[in-house]
Design an enzyme around this catalytic site. Structure first.
Site, short mmCIF file in Angstrom:
data_model
loop_
_atom_site.label_atom_id
_atom_site.label_comp_id
_atom_site.label_asym_id
_atom_site.label_seq_id
_atom_site.Cartn_x
_atom_site.Cartn_y
_atom_site.Cartn_z
N ARG A 20 -9.81 1.27 8.18
CA ARG A 20 -9.19 0.03 8.61
C ARG A 20 -10.12 -0.83 9.46
O ARG A 20 -9.82 -1.98 9.73
CB ARG A 20 -7.96 0.41 9.41
N ARG A 80 10.51 -0.63 11.40
CA ARG A 80 9.41 -0.57 12.35
C ARG A 80 9.59 -1.68 13.38
O ARG A 80 9.92 -2.81 13.04
CB ARG A 80 8.08 -0.75 11.63
N LYS A 137 0.82 -1.22 0.00
CA LYS A 137 0.00 0.00 0.00
C LYS A 137 0.86 1.27 0.00
O LYS A 137 0.66 2.15 -0.82
CB LYS A 137 -0.92 0.03 1.23
N ARG A 165 -0.68 -9.63 12.97
CA ARG A 165 -1.21 -8.51 12.17
C ARG A 165 -2.03 -9.04 11.00
O ARG A 165 -3.03 -8.44 10.62
CB ARG A 165 -0.06 -7.62 11.69
N ARG A 209 11.65 -5.15 5.17
CA ARG A 209 11.30 -3.75 4.91
C ARG A 209 12.07 -2.78 5.81
O ARG A 209 12.26 -3.02 6.99
CB ARG A 209 9.79 -3.61 5.14
P1 ADP Z 1 2.06 -1.76 3.24
O1 ADP Z 1 2.09 -0.25 3.15
O2 ADP Z 1 0.87 -2.35 2.55
O3 ADP Z 1 2.28 -2.29 4.63
P2 ADP Z 1 4.66 -1.56 1.85
O4 ADP Z 1 4.36 -0.69 0.69
O5 ADP Z 1 5.42 -0.99 3.01
O6 ADP Z 1 3.32 -2.31 2.36
O7 ADP Z 1 5.48 -2.81 1.27
C1 ADP Z 1 6.11 -3.73 2.15
C2 ADP Z 1 7.53 -3.98 1.70
O8 ADP Z 1 7.54 -4.75 0.51
C3 ADP Z 1 8.29 -2.71 1.39
O9 ADP Z 1 9.60 -2.85 1.91
C4 ADP Z 1 8.33 -2.61 -0.12
O10 ADP Z 1 9.54 -2.05 -0.59
C5 ADP Z 1 8.19 -4.04 -0.55
N1 ADP Z 1 7.28 -4.16 -1.69
C6 ADP Z 1 6.17 -3.44 -1.93
N2 ADP Z 1 5.59 -3.84 -3.08
C7 ADP Z 1 6.35 -4.86 -3.55
C8 ADP Z 1 6.28 -5.71 -4.71
N3 ADP Z 1 5.30 -5.59 -5.63
N4 ADP Z 1 7.24 -6.65 -4.86
C9 ADP Z 1 8.22 -6.78 -3.96
N5 ADP Z 1 8.34 -6.02 -2.86
C10 ADP Z 1 7.42 -5.06 -2.65
#
Ligand code: ADP
Ligand code: ZN
Length: 226
Positions: A93, A172, A18, A183, A138
């Protein structure tokens, strides 16, 4: 040509992408993205009366009542600086938040008069094992919050933020295996039930979120229309 949408909510499991897709959309559309957690932290940092109330609730480990979150979102939605539209990242949410948000969109004269109601809900669909991998690796820039991943998205120069050049990063505290499982369970019991309502309203578009970041972004581009 399809429709174009500028009042968008992005939903999906934690680690579903997201924040990543909200940042891309925000840049492409020139409109801002807001996450509930971020708005609450900003209010706390501002040190207002409501900020102090929020802080007291959060530090006890309790959930902030939905009205605080919905009111913060409203401020951004009606802000003339955001007249071109908005992206909501991970909001609503809970069923409570959804209902209060719906009531607000019906009743708020500014929202109605300026046609600022939500017009698209993007649901990023990603299976649990993907989500676990993505959350565990992440991290984010400590200064600007740009998102990175050990496997999927390293900065172009190792150890240096692409967006701002900063060299410190943070993780985080809740991004570990133990909390991810709970979660995910929470997402299924508390957040997923929000979705059918948007489907009935005709606002929901499901996106396969399993591909690489740019592939998912392209799917979203087609739906959003830009
Ligand atoms: P959310 O906001 O839904 O919790 P994030 O955007 O933080 O998710 O994504 C989680 C992690 O996965 C981040 O570190 C991001 O860089 C990585 N990520 C996001 N989208 C993809 C994807 N399509 N393929 C691989 N890694 C991704
Ligand atoms: Zn940065």
């Amino acid at each position: 040509m399809g429709e174009t949408y500028r009042h968008i909510a992005i939903m999906g499991p934690p680690g579903g992408g997201k924040g990543t897709q909200a940042a891309i959309l925000s840049e492409k559309l020139g409109i801002r993205a807001f996450s509930a957690g971020e708005l609450l932290r900003e209010e706390v940092a501002r040190g207002t009366q409501e900020g102090r109330e929020i802080e007291a609730i959060i530090t006890k480990g309790n959930l902030v009542p939905s009205r605080y979150i919905v009111n913060r979102m409203r401020e951004r939605i009606v802000d003339p600086q955001n007249a071109k539209g908005y992206i909501l990242d991970g909001f609503p949410r809970t069923l409570d938040q959804r209902d209060e948000f719906e009531a607000m969109q019906k009743d708020d004269p500014h929202i109605v008069a300026n046609r600022l109601e939500l017009d698209l809900v993007l649901l990023l669909q990603v299976p649990d094992d993907y989500v676990i991998d993505r959350i565990i690796g992440r991290y984010a820039c400590a200064k600007c919050g740009a998102l990175y991943h050990e496997k999927f998205k390293q900065p172009k120069t190792f150890g240096v933020c692409d967006a701002c050049g900063h060299k410190e990063f943070t993780r985080r505290a809740d991004d570990n295996y133990e909390t991810v499982v709970s979660r995910l369970r929470n997402y299924r019991s508390v957040t997923a039930p929000v979705i059918p309502y948007y489907e009935e309203k005709g606002l929901l578009k499901c996106i396969d979120g399993t591909g690489p970041i740019d592939v998912v972004a392209e799917k979203i581009r087609k739906v959003v229309g830009y």
